[in-house]
Design a protein around this motif. Structure first.
Motif, PDB file in Angstrom:
ATOM      1  N   PHE A 212      -1.373  10.195  10.037  1.00 22.05           N
ATOM      2  CA  PHE A 212      -1.470   8.947  10.794  1.00 22.05           C
ATOM      3  C   PHE A 212      -1.169   9.221  12.257  1.00 22.05           C
TER       4      PHE A 212
ATOM      5  N   PRO B   3      -3.716  -4.716   8.604  1.00 20.35           N
ATOM      6  CA  PRO B   3      -3.603  -4.461   7.168  1.00 20.35           C
ATOM      7  C   PRO B   3      -2.480  -3.473   6.845  1.00 20.35           C
ATOM      8  N   ASN B   4      -2.195  -3.279   5.562  1.00 21.79           N
ATOM      9  CA  ASN B   4      -1.172  -2.308   5.142  1.00 21.79           C
ATOM     10  C   ASN B   4      -1.464  -0.948   5.758  1.00 21.79           C
ATOM     11  N   GLY B   5      -0.411  -0.315   6.260  1.00 24.53           N
ATOM     12  CA  GLY B   5      -0.565   1.043   6.788  1.00 24.53           C
ATOM     13  C   GLY B   5      -1.153   1.117   8.181  1.00 24.53           C
ATOM     14  N   ALA B   6      -1.330  -0.029   8.855  1.00 24.96           N
ATOM     15  CA  ALA B   6      -1.968  -0.031  10.181  1.00 24.96           C
ATOM     16  C   ALA B   6      -1.065   0.562  11.265  1.00 24.96           C
ATOM     17  N   GLY B   7       0.252   0.463  11.048  1.00 30.15           N
ATOM     18  CA  GLY B   7       1.185   1.020  12.032  1.00 30.15           C
ATOM     19  C   GLY B   7       2.196   0.019  12.572  1.00 30.15           C
ATOM     20  N   LYS B   8       2.272  -1.161  11.958  1.00 26.04           N
ATOM     21  CA  LYS B   8       3.164  -2.219  12.472  1.00 26.04           C
ATOM     22  C   LYS B   8       4.629  -1.781  12.418  1.00 26.04           C
ATOM     23  N   SER B   9       5.063  -1.313  11.227  1.00 25.69           N
ATOM     24  CA  SER B   9       6.485  -0.942  11.098  1.00 25.69           C
ATOM     25  C   SER B   9       6.817   0.244  11.999  1.00 25.69           C
ATOM     26  N   THR B  10       5.877   1.165  12.133  1.00 30.14           N
ATOM     27  CA  THR B  10       6.130   2.335  12.995  1.00 30.14           C
ATOM     28  C   THR B  10       6.368   1.862  14.428  1.00 30.14           C
TER      29      THR B  10
ATOM     30  N   GLU C 139       7.693  -8.318   8.729  1.00 34.39           N
ATOM     31  CA  GLU C 139       7.206  -8.871   7.459  1.00 34.39           C
ATOM     32  C   GLU C 139       8.231  -9.818   6.811  1.00 34.39           C
TER      33      GLU C 139
ATOM     34  N   HIS D 163       1.199  -9.125   7.322  1.00 28.12           N
ATOM     35  CA  HIS D 163      -0.204  -8.959   6.933  1.00 28.12           C
ATOM     36  C   HIS D 163      -0.708 -10.229   6.255  1.00 28.12           C
TER      37      HIS D 163
ATOM     38  N   ARG E 257       2.113  11.263  12.841  1.00 27.91           N
ATOM     39  CA  ARG E 257       2.785  11.482  11.559  1.00 27.91           C
ATOM     40  C   ARG E 257       1.803  12.239  10.698  1.00 27.91           C
ATOM     41  N   GLU E 258       2.241  12.609   9.505  1.00 25.33           N
ATOM     42  CA  GLU E 258       1.416  13.483   8.654  1.00 25.33           C
ATOM     43  C   GLU E 258      -0.081  13.130   8.661  1.00 25.33           C
TER      44      GLU E 258
HETATM   45  N1  ATP Z   1       8.332   8.580   7.499  1.00 30.22           N
HETATM   46  C1  ATP Z   1       7.005   8.734   7.501  1.00 30.22           C
HETATM   47  N2  ATP Z   1       6.444   9.975   7.480  1.00 30.22           N
HETATM   48  C2  ATP Z   1       5.104  10.147   7.475  1.00 30.22           C
HETATM   49  N3  ATP Z   1       4.217   9.132   7.514  1.00 30.22           N
HETATM   50  C3  ATP Z   1       4.708   7.889   7.530  1.00 30.22           C
HETATM   51  C4  ATP Z   1       6.115   7.601   7.530  1.00 30.22           C
HETATM   52  N4  ATP Z   1       6.297   6.269   7.564  1.00 30.22           N
HETATM   53  C5  ATP Z   1       5.051   5.718   7.581  1.00 30.22           C
HETATM   54  N5  ATP Z   1       4.116   6.684   7.568  1.00 30.22           N
HETATM   55  C6  ATP Z   1       2.659   6.473   7.588  1.00 30.22           C
HETATM   56  O1  ATP Z   1       2.326   5.825   8.799  1.00 30.22           O
HETATM   57  C7  ATP Z   1       1.264   4.882   8.572  1.00 30.22           C
HETATM   58  C8  ATP Z   1       1.640   3.535   9.147  1.00 30.22           C
HETATM   59  O2  ATP Z   1       2.698   2.973   8.375  1.00 30.22           O
HETATM   60  P1  ATP Z   1       3.448   1.629   8.804  1.00 30.22           P
HETATM   61  O3  ATP Z   1       4.565   1.460   7.810  1.00 30.22           O
HETATM   62  O4  ATP Z   1       3.772   1.684  10.230  1.00 30.22           O
HETATM   63  O5  ATP Z   1       2.309   0.553   8.552  1.00 30.22           O
HETATM   64  P2  ATP Z   1       2.411  -1.043   8.468  1.00 30.22           P
HETATM   65  O6  ATP Z   1       1.311  -1.571   9.317  1.00 30.22           O
HETATM   66  O7  ATP Z   1       3.800  -1.483   8.762  1.00 30.22           O
HETATM   67  O8  ATP Z   1       2.044  -1.309   6.961  1.00 30.22           O
HETATM   68  P3  ATP Z   1       2.657  -2.358   5.876  1.00 30.22           P
HETATM   69  O9  ATP Z   1       2.028  -3.693   6.186  1.00 30.22           O
HETATM   70  O10 ATP Z   1       2.157  -1.791   4.589  1.00 30.22           O
HETATM   71  O11 ATP Z   1       4.145  -2.329   5.993  1.00 30.22           O
HETATM   72  C9  ATP Z   1       0.974   4.875   7.081  1.00 30.22           C
HETATM   73  O12 ATP Z   1      -0.178   5.669   6.861  1.00 30.22           O
HETATM   74  C10 ATP Z   1       2.194   5.523   6.479  1.00 30.22           C
HETATM   75  O13 ATP Z   1       1.829   6.242   5.332  1.00 30.22           O
END
Ligand code: ATP
Length: 282
Positions: free
Chosen positions: A16, A36-43, A152, A185, A13-14
Protein backbone atom coordinates in the motif's frame (compact mmCIF):
# COMPACT_ATOMS: atom_id res chain seq x y z
CA UNK A 1 -7.50 28.75 9.83
CA UNK A 2 -7.05 25.09 8.98
CA UNK A 3 -7.32 22.68 11.90
CA UNK A 4 -5.33 20.10 9.94
CA UNK A 5 -3.07 20.58 6.98
CA UNK A 6 -1.16 17.77 5.30
CA UNK A 7 1.40 18.74 2.68
CA UNK A 8 2.78 16.12 0.30
CA UNK A 9 2.51 13.27 2.80
CA UNK A 10 3.72 9.87 1.57
CA UNK A 11 3.87 6.56 3.36
CA UNK A 12 4.81 3.18 1.97
CA UNK A 13 3.53 -0.01 3.56
CA UNK A 14 3.89 -3.58 2.36
CA UNK A 15 1.20 -3.53 -0.33
CA UNK A 16 0.00 0.00 0.00
CA UNK A 17 1.25 3.46 -0.87
CA UNK A 18 -0.07 6.81 0.34
CA UNK A 19 1.07 9.19 -2.32
CA UNK A 20 1.55 12.96 -2.08
CA UNK A 21 -1.44 13.58 0.16
CA UNK A 22 -2.45 17.25 0.38
CA UNK A 23 -5.33 17.89 2.73
CA UNK A 24 -6.84 20.94 4.39
CA UNK A 25 -9.45 20.53 7.13
CA UNK A 26 -11.02 23.91 7.98
CA UNK A 27 -11.71 24.92 11.56
CA UNK A 28 -15.33 25.12 12.76
CA UNK A 29 -16.87 22.56 10.40
CA UNK A 30 -17.59 18.85 10.11
CA UNK A 31 -15.45 17.16 7.48
CA UNK A 32 -16.35 13.64 6.48
CA UNK A 33 -13.51 11.37 5.42
CA UNK A 34 -14.88 8.68 3.14
CA UNK A 35 -13.41 5.81 1.18
CA UNK A 36 -13.87 2.07 0.89
CA UNK A 37 -12.17 -0.46 3.21
CA UNK A 38 -8.40 -0.30 2.93
CA UNK A 39 -8.38 3.11 1.20
CA UNK A 40 -6.00 4.61 3.76
CA UNK A 41 -8.28 6.50 6.18
CA UNK A 42 -6.91 5.00 9.41
CA UNK A 43 -3.33 5.34 8.17
CA UNK A 44 -3.85 9.07 7.58
CA UNK A 45 -5.51 9.50 10.98
CA UNK A 46 -2.54 7.74 12.62
CA UNK A 47 -0.14 10.08 10.79
CA UNK A 48 -2.17 13.10 11.95
CA UNK A 49 -2.05 11.77 15.53
CA UNK A 50 1.70 11.07 15.26
CA UNK A 51 1.11 7.38 16.03
CA UNK A 52 3.02 6.51 12.86
CA UNK A 53 5.50 8.68 10.96
CA UNK A 54 5.10 9.62 7.32
CA UNK A 55 8.05 8.87 5.02
CA UNK A 56 7.83 12.38 3.59
CA UNK A 57 5.76 15.53 3.90
CA UNK A 58 4.52 17.86 6.58
CA UNK A 59 1.65 17.75 9.12
CA UNK A 60 0.39 21.04 10.56
CA UNK A 61 -2.18 21.23 13.36
CA UNK A 62 -3.69 24.70 13.74
CA UNK A 63 -0.73 25.95 11.70
CA UNK A 64 1.95 24.33 13.86
CA UNK A 65 4.04 21.20 13.46
CA UNK A 66 3.48 18.13 15.61
CA UNK A 67 4.18 18.47 19.27
CA UNK A 68 2.98 16.09 22.00
CA UNK A 69 1.50 18.78 24.22
CA UNK A 70 -0.44 20.39 21.37
CA UNK A 71 -1.77 17.00 20.27
CA UNK A 72 -2.95 16.03 23.73
CA UNK A 73 -4.59 19.31 24.63
CA UNK A 74 -6.14 20.26 21.31
CA UNK A 75 -7.29 16.99 19.83
CA UNK A 76 -9.91 14.62 21.15
CA UNK A 77 -9.76 11.27 19.42
CA UNK A 78 -12.78 8.99 19.41
CA UNK A 79 -12.37 5.40 18.38
CA UNK A 80 -13.11 1.91 19.44
CA UNK A 81 -10.29 1.38 21.96
CA UNK A 82 -11.98 1.46 25.35
CA UNK A 83 -12.38 -2.34 25.35
CA UNK A 84 -8.84 -2.35 26.81
CA UNK A 85 -10.34 -1.02 30.03
CA UNK A 86 -13.34 -3.32 30.28
CA UNK A 87 -12.77 -4.08 33.96
CA UNK A 88 -12.94 -0.40 34.89
CA UNK A 89 -15.89 1.93 35.22
CA UNK A 90 -16.01 5.13 33.17
CA UNK A 91 -15.55 7.06 36.43
CA UNK A 92 -12.32 5.16 37.15
CA UNK A 93 -11.01 5.77 33.64
CA UNK A 94 -11.90 9.45 33.95
CA UNK A 95 -9.99 9.70 37.26
CA UNK A 96 -6.86 8.29 35.66
CA UNK A 97 -6.95 10.38 32.45
CA UNK A 98 -8.21 13.75 33.73
CA UNK A 99 -4.94 14.82 35.46
CA UNK A 100 -3.13 14.64 32.12
CA UNK A 101 -5.19 17.50 30.71
CA UNK A 102 -4.72 21.11 31.66
CA UNK A 103 -8.22 22.01 30.45
CA UNK A 104 -10.10 19.05 31.91
CA UNK A 105 -13.64 20.28 32.61
CA UNK A 106 -15.32 18.20 35.31
CA UNK A 107 -18.64 20.06 34.93
CA UNK A 108 -18.68 19.31 31.20
CA UNK A 109 -17.93 15.62 31.93
CA UNK A 110 -20.87 15.45 34.32
CA UNK A 111 -23.24 17.22 31.98
CA UNK A 112 -22.30 14.85 29.11
CA UNK A 113 -22.86 11.84 31.40
CA UNK A 114 -26.33 13.17 32.07
CA UNK A 115 -27.04 14.17 28.48
CA UNK A 116 -25.87 10.82 27.02
CA UNK A 117 -27.56 8.92 29.90
CA UNK A 118 -24.48 6.80 30.67
CA UNK A 119 -24.01 5.06 34.04
CA UNK A 120 -20.41 5.97 34.91
CA UNK A 121 -20.23 3.55 37.85
CA UNK A 122 -20.79 0.44 35.74
CA UNK A 123 -17.86 -1.61 34.36
CA UNK A 124 -17.28 -1.05 30.67
CA UNK A 125 -17.67 -4.76 29.94
CA UNK A 126 -21.36 -4.27 30.68
CA UNK A 127 -21.65 -1.43 28.13
CA UNK A 128 -23.08 -1.98 24.66
CA UNK A 129 -20.98 -0.90 21.65
CA UNK A 130 -22.99 2.30 21.33
CA UNK A 131 -22.51 3.12 25.02
CA UNK A 132 -18.76 2.48 24.71
CA UNK A 133 -18.57 4.85 21.74
CA UNK A 134 -20.45 7.52 23.71
CA UNK A 135 -18.04 6.98 26.63
CA UNK A 136 -15.10 7.53 24.27
CA UNK A 137 -16.77 10.70 22.98
CA UNK A 138 -17.32 12.00 26.55
CA UNK A 139 -13.66 11.45 27.47
CA UNK A 140 -12.60 13.25 24.29
CA UNK A 141 -14.98 16.19 24.79
CA UNK A 142 -14.31 16.76 28.49
CA UNK A 143 -10.83 18.16 27.93
CA UNK A 144 -12.27 20.85 25.65
CA UNK A 145 -10.31 20.01 22.49
CA UNK A 146 -10.41 22.34 19.49
CA UNK A 147 -10.60 19.38 17.13
CA UNK A 148 -12.36 16.03 17.46
CA UNK A 149 -11.18 13.19 15.27
CA UNK A 150 -13.47 10.19 14.98
CA UNK A 151 -12.24 7.04 13.29
CA UNK A 152 -15.24 5.02 12.10
CA UNK A 153 -17.32 5.94 15.18
CA UNK A 154 -20.49 4.39 13.80
CA UNK A 155 -19.10 1.12 12.49
CA UNK A 156 -20.77 -1.87 14.08
CA UNK A 157 -23.58 0.20 15.62
CA UNK A 158 -27.21 -0.56 14.85
CA UNK A 159 -29.16 2.09 12.87
CA UNK A 160 -30.96 3.51 15.92
CA UNK A 161 -27.80 3.92 18.00
CA UNK A 162 -26.02 5.36 14.95
CA UNK A 163 -28.73 7.93 14.50
CA UNK A 164 -28.55 8.80 18.19
CA UNK A 165 -24.76 9.29 17.99
CA UNK A 166 -25.03 11.38 14.82
CA UNK A 167 -27.65 13.55 16.55
CA UNK A 168 -25.22 14.12 19.42
CA UNK A 169 -22.51 15.20 16.98
CA UNK A 170 -24.94 17.55 15.21
CA UNK A 171 -25.95 19.12 18.56
CA UNK A 172 -22.30 19.63 19.43
CA UNK A 173 -21.85 21.67 16.30
CA UNK A 174 -24.88 23.81 17.09
CA UNK A 175 -23.88 24.37 20.73
CA UNK A 176 -20.12 24.58 20.53
CA UNK A 177 -18.92 25.08 16.95
CA UNK A 178 -16.33 22.30 17.22
CA UNK A 179 -14.17 21.08 14.38
CA UNK A 180 -14.91 17.45 13.61
CA UNK A 181 -12.99 15.14 11.27
CA UNK A 182 -15.04 11.99 10.90
CA UNK A 183 -13.98 8.91 8.95
CA UNK A 184 -16.57 6.44 7.76
CA UNK A 185 -17.21 3.98 5.02
CA UNK A 186 -20.93 4.28 5.82
CA UNK A 187 -21.45 7.37 3.69
CA UNK A 188 -25.12 7.78 4.60
CA UNK A 189 -23.89 8.92 8.04
CA UNK A 190 -22.44 11.99 6.40
CA UNK A 191 -25.15 12.85 3.85
CA UNK A 192 -26.93 15.26 6.19
CA UNK A 193 -24.12 16.01 8.59
CA UNK A 194 -20.88 16.97 6.89
CA UNK A 195 -20.00 20.44 5.56
CA UNK A 196 -17.00 19.12 3.61
CA UNK A 197 -16.11 15.71 2.20
CA UNK A 198 -12.69 14.25 1.57
CA UNK A 199 -12.79 11.12 -0.56
CA UNK A 200 -9.79 8.76 -0.56
CA UNK A 201 -9.30 5.68 -2.69
CA UNK A 202 -6.24 3.45 -3.05
CA UNK A 203 -4.06 5.83 -1.07
CA UNK A 204 -4.92 8.88 -3.19
CA UNK A 205 -7.26 11.79 -2.51
CA UNK A 206 -9.95 11.65 -5.22
CA UNK A 207 -11.50 14.97 -4.18
CA UNK A 208 -12.09 17.32 -1.29
CA UNK A 209 -15.08 19.59 -1.70
CA UNK A 210 -17.82 21.28 0.27
CA UNK A 211 -21.28 19.74 0.12
CA UNK A 212 -22.70 22.48 -2.16
CA UNK A 213 -19.87 21.99 -4.64
CA UNK A 214 -20.49 18.25 -4.59
CA UNK A 215 -24.18 18.84 -5.38
CA UNK A 216 -23.25 21.08 -8.28
CA UNK A 217 -20.50 18.80 -9.59
CA UNK A 218 -22.03 15.33 -9.56
CA UNK A 219 -25.28 14.11 -11.14
CA UNK A 220 -26.87 10.71 -11.49
CA UNK A 221 -27.98 10.15 -15.06
CA UNK A 222 -30.60 7.53 -15.91
CA UNK A 223 -32.27 6.43 -19.08
CA UNK A 224 -33.11 3.72 -21.55
CA UNK A 225 -30.11 1.76 -22.77
CA UNK A 226 -30.78 3.02 -26.30
CA UNK A 227 -30.07 6.54 -25.09
CA UNK A 228 -26.63 5.56 -23.81
CA UNK A 229 -24.88 6.96 -26.87
CA UNK A 230 -21.11 7.28 -27.19
CA UNK A 231 -21.57 10.98 -26.59
CA UNK A 232 -23.41 10.36 -23.29
CA UNK A 233 -20.84 7.70 -22.29
CA UNK A 234 -18.02 10.16 -22.90
CA UNK A 235 -19.54 12.49 -20.30
CA UNK A 236 -19.94 9.82 -17.60
CA UNK A 237 -17.43 8.85 -14.90
CA UNK A 238 -18.77 5.29 -15.13
CA UNK A 239 -22.09 3.60 -15.63
CA UNK A 240 -23.90 0.25 -15.47
CA UNK A 241 -26.91 -1.11 -17.27
CA UNK A 242 -29.47 -3.87 -17.41
CA UNK A 243 -31.09 -5.05 -20.67
CA UNK A 244 -33.35 -2.02 -20.52
CA UNK A 245 -31.96 0.77 -18.39
CA UNK A 246 -28.65 2.46 -17.60
CA UNK A 247 -27.51 4.52 -14.60
CA UNK A 248 -24.28 6.48 -14.48
CA UNK A 249 -22.48 9.32 -12.76
CA UNK A 250 -21.78 12.59 -14.51
CA UNK A 251 -19.05 14.89 -13.23
CA UNK A 252 -19.44 18.46 -14.44
CA UNK A 253 -22.35 20.39 -15.89
CA UNK A 254 -25.56 18.41 -16.42
CA UNK A 255 -26.14 20.57 -19.52
CA UNK A 256 -23.88 18.04 -21.28
CA UNK A 257 -26.72 15.48 -21.39
CA UNK A 258 -29.96 17.21 -20.46
CA UNK A 259 -30.87 18.06 -24.06
CA UNK A 260 -32.11 14.50 -24.33
CA UNK A 261 -35.57 14.61 -22.77
CA UNK A 262 -35.60 10.83 -22.20
CA UNK A 263 -32.67 11.12 -19.83
CA UNK A 264 -33.36 11.69 -16.14
CA UNK A 265 -30.95 13.70 -14.00
CA UNK A 266 -30.99 13.22 -10.23
CA UNK A 267 -28.94 14.27 -7.23
CA UNK A 268 -26.56 11.50 -6.14
CA UNK A 269 -25.94 10.33 -2.59
CA UNK A 270 -22.35 10.16 -1.36
CA UNK A 271 -22.63 6.40 -1.72
CA UNK A 272 -23.51 6.80 -5.43
CA UNK A 273 -20.49 9.05 -5.92
CA UNK A 274 -18.16 6.65 -4.10
CA UNK A 275 -19.57 3.68 -6.02
CA UNK A 276 -19.23 5.15 -9.51
CA UNK A 277 -15.91 6.90 -8.82
CA UNK A 278 -14.33 3.66 -7.61
CA UNK A 279 -15.77 1.80 -10.63
CA UNK A 280 -14.05 4.35 -12.84
CA UNK A 281 -10.73 3.62 -11.25
CA UNK A 282 -10.92 -0.15 -10.79
N1 ATP B 1 0.64 -2.05 10.12
C1 ATP B 1 0.47 -2.22 8.81
N2 ATP B 1 1.44 -2.79 8.05
C2 ATP B 1 1.29 -2.98 6.72
N3 ATP B 1 0.20 -2.59 6.03
C3 ATP B 1 -0.80 -2.03 6.72
C4 ATP B 1 -0.73 -1.79 8.14
N4 ATP B 1 -1.87 -1.20 8.54
C5 ATP B 1 -2.64 -1.06 7.43
N5 ATP B 1 -1.99 -1.54 6.35
C6 ATP B 1 -2.51 -1.56 4.97
O1 ATP B 1 -2.70 -0.22 4.56
C7 ATP B 1 -3.87 -0.12 3.74
C8 ATP B 1 -4.76 0.99 4.24
O2 ATP B 1 -5.32 0.61 5.50
P1 ATP B 1 -6.19 1.61 6.39
O3 ATP B 1 -6.47 0.87 7.67
O4 ATP B 1 -5.51 2.91 6.46
O5 ATP B 1 -7.51 1.73 5.51
P2 ATP B 1 -8.94 2.32 5.91
O6 ATP B 1 -9.34 3.22 4.79
O7 ATP B 1 -8.91 2.88 7.28
O8 ATP B 1 -9.85 1.03 5.85
P3 ATP B 1 -11.06 0.53 6.81
O9 ATP B 1 -12.28 1.31 6.38
O10 ATP B 1 -11.17 -0.91 6.44
O11 ATP B 1 -10.65 0.75 8.23
C9 ATP B 1 -4.51 -1.49 3.70
O12 ATP B 1 -4.15 -2.11 2.48
C10 ATP B 1 -3.89 -2.21 4.87
O13 ATP B 1 -3.77 -3.57 4.58
Amino acid sequence: MNAIELNKISKKRENFFLEDIDLKIPEGFITGFIGPNGAGKSTIIKIIMDVIKADNGEVLLFGEPHDKHMLRENIGIVYDNLYMYEDLTLKQIKKSVAPFYRNWDEKAYESYIEKFKLPDNKKLKHFSKGMTMKASLILALSHAPRLIIMDEPTSGLDPLVRRDLLGIIRDLMIDEQKTVFFSSHITTDLDNLADYIVFIYNGKIVFQKDIEEIKQTFHIVKGHKNDLSDNVKSKLVSWEHTDELFTGLLEGSSAAVDKNENILIEEPTLEDIMYYKTKERS
